[in-house]
Design a protein around this motif. Sequence first.
Motif, PDB file in Angstrom:
ATOM      1  N   PRO A  37      44.893  30.969  30.275  1.00 56.54           N
ATOM      2  CA  PRO A  37      44.529  30.260  31.512  1.00 56.54           C
ATOM      3  C   PRO A  37      45.767  29.697  32.205  1.00 56.54           C
ATOM      4  O   PRO A  37      46.766  29.364  31.560  1.00 56.54           O
ATOM      5  N   SER A  38      45.710  29.574  33.514  1.00 54.55           N
ATOM      6  CA  SER A  38      46.838  29.055  34.287  1.00 54.55           C
ATOM      7  C   SER A  38      46.472  27.715  34.909  1.00 54.55           C
ATOM      8  O   SER A  38      45.296  27.327  34.968  1.00 54.55           O
ATOM      9  N   VAL A  39      47.477  27.018  35.391  1.00 57.33           N
ATOM     10  CA  VAL A  39      47.250  25.766  36.115  1.00 57.33           C
ATOM     11  C   VAL A  39      46.396  26.043  37.351  1.00 57.33           C
ATOM     12  O   VAL A  39      45.460  25.297  37.658  1.00 57.33           O
ATOM     13  N   ALA A  40      46.695  27.119  38.061  1.00 59.43           N
ATOM     14  CA  ALA A  40      45.949  27.463  39.274  1.00 59.43           C
ATOM     15  C   ALA A  40      44.470  27.700  38.965  1.00 59.43           C
ATOM     16  O   ALA A  40      43.600  27.363  39.775  1.00 59.43           O
ATOM     17  N   TYR A  41      44.178  28.273  37.809  1.00 61.09           N
ATOM     18  CA  TYR A  41      42.799  28.551  37.416  1.00 61.09           C
ATOM     19  C   TYR A  41      41.988  27.254  37.334  1.00 61.09           C
ATOM     20  O   TYR A  41      40.894  27.147  37.896  1.00 61.09           O
ATOM     21  N   PHE A  42      42.555  26.238  36.660  1.00 58.21           N
ATOM     22  CA  PHE A  42      41.822  24.984  36.503  1.00 58.21           C
ATOM     23  C   PHE A  42      41.813  24.176  37.799  1.00 58.21           C
ATOM     24  O   PHE A  42      40.841  23.474  38.083  1.00 58.21           O
ATOM     25  N   ALA A  43      42.877  24.269  38.587  1.00 55.91           N
ATOM     26  CA  ALA A  43      42.886  23.595  39.886  1.00 55.91           C
ATOM     27  C   ALA A  43      41.755  24.117  40.756  1.00 55.91           C
ATOM     28  O   ALA A  43      41.042  23.345  41.410  1.00 55.91           O
ATOM     29  N   GLU A  44      41.584  25.435  40.762  1.00 60.20           N
ATOM     30  CA  GLU A  44      40.512  26.031  41.560  1.00 60.20           C
ATOM     31  C   GLU A  44      39.149  25.583  41.055  1.00 60.20           C
ATOM     32  O   GLU A  44      38.243  25.298  41.846  1.00 60.20           O
ATOM     33  N   LYS A  45      39.002  25.496  39.735  1.00 60.84           N
ATOM     34  CA  LYS A  45      37.736  25.040  39.160  1.00 60.84           C
ATOM     35  C   LYS A  45      37.389  23.626  39.638  1.00 60.84           C
ATOM     36  O   LYS A  45      36.214  23.279  39.802  1.00 60.84           O
TER      37      LYS A  45
END
Length: 299
Positions: A212-220
């Motif tokens: 998982p990436s930082v961008a993935y969780f930010a989008e969530k």
Amino acid sequence: MDAIINFKNIKQYNAFNNNETLNPLVSIVDLGKAEPRQFRRLQYDFYTIFLKSVKCGDLRYGLKNYDYEEGTLIFLAPGQVIGEYKEEYYQPQGTALVFHPDLLHGTSLGKKMADYTFFSYAVSEALHLSEQERKIILDCLEKIQFELKRSIDKHTKQLIVSNIELFLHYCERFYDRQFITRDNVNRGILEKFEASLNNYFESEEPRNSGLPSVAYFAEKLHLSPNYFGDLIKKETGKSAQDYIQHKIVDEAKIKIFEGKKSINEVAYELGFTYPQHFSRFFKKIVGQSPNEFRATYMQ
């Protein structure tokens, strides 16, 4: 789709808003001088900071509407697009500080612009100022305007850039304050982040989608990556990337402790494409390879 109005230089943007160009690389634009105009999508090839002085819904960033209240700042990096197309007219209000990247060449500020991550925040993550903070911001703008109205001399560029840097330093401080004053909201985001991390590794996502990436969780969490990363840093003292990496290590240790799976299987289950990448990653953080760790704690 309607064409985007692209402002390639400061003079063009000043003319659009009926403002005089005092310096081709920097301007403080009184938006109230502009003629009423239709809503349009706008793109700037320079840094743009809006200080909205009245509540109005004239800006749209990405896909989100945002009403700017008195004392609100929004930051745009070169190339970003703001606005939306509508048939109706509105009267622009507020002030814009605009400066071209060329102004910063050869200056200390030019080397530090990437550190001001709020230029990549989403519109809903704007900076909301207290009355005292707003006065400080206006004072900074007044000093820049003072230099713009003077005859250019050998000190002009340095003083303008220094005051822009001071302005941005204050914005950093005020964002730190905003993170603190919104502590309950931020803690809720941290809890959701932790829950999302747990859910990710309890699912088949690592095998299907990889690490998982930082961008993935930010989008969530419906946040921009930079705002999300800065928020996590303020709350935990760790970067969001470090937080994710330590979660991966914790999950790896659990799987290694089980003792039934090979190191290759553990790597694939965590989302690593190549087991050797997992081994290097694990040793870098833990100080031991996965096999050494297993041998030490499984005796």
